[in-house]
Design a protein around this motif. Sequence first.
Motif, PDB file in Angstrom:
ATOM      1  N   UNK A 139       0.836  -1.199   0.000  1.00 47.90           N
ATOM      2  CA  UNK A 139       0.000   0.000   0.000  1.00 47.90           C
ATOM      3  C   UNK A 139       0.871   1.250   0.000  1.00 47.90           C
ATOM      4  N   UNK A 140       2.003   1.199   0.702  1.00 43.89           N
ATOM      5  CA  UNK A 140       2.913   2.334   0.741  1.00 43.89           C
ATOM      6  C   UNK A 140       3.489   2.624  -0.646  1.00 43.89           C
ATOM      7  N   UNK A 141       3.909   1.586  -1.366  1.00 40.89           N
ATOM      8  CA  UNK A 141       4.461   1.765  -2.711  1.00 40.89           C
ATOM      9  C   UNK A 141       3.418   2.355  -3.657  1.00 40.89           C
ATOM     10  N   UNK A 142       2.179   1.891  -3.542  1.00 34.28           N
ATOM     11  CA  UNK A 142       1.111   2.448  -4.380  1.00 34.28           C
ATOM     12  C   UNK A 142       0.858   3.914  -4.045  1.00 34.28           C
ATOM     13  N   UNK A 143       0.890   4.223  -2.765  1.00 27.59           N
ATOM     14  CA  UNK A 143       0.666   5.612  -2.349  1.00 27.59           C
ATOM     15  C   UNK A 143       1.773   6.520  -2.868  1.00 27.59           C
ATOM     16  N   UNK A 144       3.009   6.075  -2.768  1.00 30.82           N
ATOM     17  CA  UNK A 144       4.137   6.869  -3.259  1.00 30.82           C
ATOM     18  C   UNK A 144       4.055   7.044  -4.766  1.00 30.82           C
ATOM     19  N   UNK A 145       3.729   5.965  -5.496  1.00 31.47           N
ATOM     20  CA  UNK A 145       3.623   6.051  -6.958  1.00 31.47           C
ATOM     21  C   UNK A 145       2.490   6.995  -7.365  1.00 31.47           C
ATOM     22  N   UNK A 146       1.342   6.887  -6.701  1.00 30.00           N
ATOM     23  CA  UNK A 146       0.218   7.768  -7.017  1.00 30.00           C
ATOM     24  C   UNK A 146       0.555   9.214  -6.681  1.00 30.00           C
ATOM     25  N   UNK A 147       1.256   9.428  -5.572  1.00 26.10           N
ATOM     26  CA  UNK A 147       1.649  10.781  -5.180  1.00 26.10           C
ATOM     27  C   UNK A 147       2.608  11.390  -6.198  1.00 26.10           C
ATOM     28  N   UNK A 148       3.594  10.606  -6.649  1.00 26.15           N
ATOM     29  CA  UNK A 148       4.542  11.113  -7.645  1.00 26.15           C
ATOM     30  C   UNK A 148       3.836  11.462  -8.943  1.00 26.15           C
ATOM     31  N   UNK A 149       2.906  10.617  -9.354  1.00 18.25           N
ATOM     32  CA  UNK A 149       2.159  10.898 -10.582  1.00 18.25           C
ATOM     33  C   UNK A 149       1.304  12.157 -10.423  1.00 18.25           C
ATOM     34  N   UNK A 150       0.644  12.286  -9.275  1.00 19.02           N
ATOM     35  CA  UNK A 150      -0.180  13.477  -9.038  1.00 19.02           C
ATOM     36  C   UNK A 150       0.675  14.737  -9.036  1.00 19.02           C
ATOM     37  N   UNK A 151       1.854  14.692  -8.403  1.00 21.80           N
ATOM     38  CA  UNK A 151       2.744  15.857  -8.387  1.00 21.80           C
ATOM     39  C   UNK A 151       3.228  16.206  -9.793  1.00 21.80           C
ATOM     40  N   UNK A 152       3.542  15.193 -10.594  1.00 20.34           N
ATOM     41  CA  UNK A 152       3.976  15.449 -11.973  1.00 20.34           C
ATOM     42  C   UNK A 152       2.848  16.075 -12.783  1.00 20.34           C
ATOM     43  N   UNK A 153       1.639  15.589 -12.605  1.00 18.86           N
ATOM     44  CA  UNK A 153       0.488  16.148 -13.326  1.00 18.86           C
ATOM     45  C   UNK A 153       0.200  17.579 -12.880  1.00 18.86           C
ATOM     46  N   UNK A 154       0.319  17.846 -11.595  1.00 16.70           N
ATOM     47  CA  UNK A 154       0.099  19.210 -11.102  1.00 16.70           C
ATOM     48  C   UNK A 154       1.175  20.166 -11.609  1.00 16.70           C
ATOM     49  N   UNK A 155       2.423  19.694 -11.680  1.00 13.16           N
ATOM     50  CA  UNK A 155       3.493  20.532 -12.227  1.00 13.16           C
ATOM     51  C   UNK A 155       3.233  20.831 -13.697  1.00 13.16           C
TER      52      UNK A 155
END
Length: 163
Positions: free
Chosen positions: A92-108
């Motif tokens: 669950x932690x790996x999924x959360x980190x991956x989703x967070x990185x993707x969300x940050x990239x999309x927001x940037x």
Amino acid sequence: MTRPGSLPSASLSREEIAQREVGHTTAGRSVVRALVAFFLTVIVAVPIGEAIGQHRAGDGRIAGAWRRLLDVPRAVVPVASARGRAALPPSLWQLTVAANRLALAELAAFEDALEDGSVFGRSLRPPAQYVLSGWLGAGNERVYVGNQGWLFYRPDVEYLTGP
């Protein structure tokens, strides 16, 4: 006895003086109202000016940027739901980190599209950059200004001068 404008008694600490002065101002009501009105006008005028400028230019850049923002959840959901599909499911932690990185990239990417599509940004950025670089010798987030107008790429300079 103290005269008006003189320093308070030496028996008061700086904190006690600050506590006495908190909430007291010499600005009149008309000055405060004018400043608040100016601030609210500027806050409202920028989005209205952007909308008018985009409409006149027939440019869909800002609309595309907002569409990109609305696509962020659609990009993150498949990453978050990948747990059951993989042979070795990630934690669950790996999924959360991956989703967070993707969300940050999309927001940037959204912020970049918004900056690039801004009418005010396109019209005000070049003269402001000219004043900052040419007259004041200041760079920006990507460039340092050196002697005789030379420009140096900031990440390279920081790599050489950093730890």
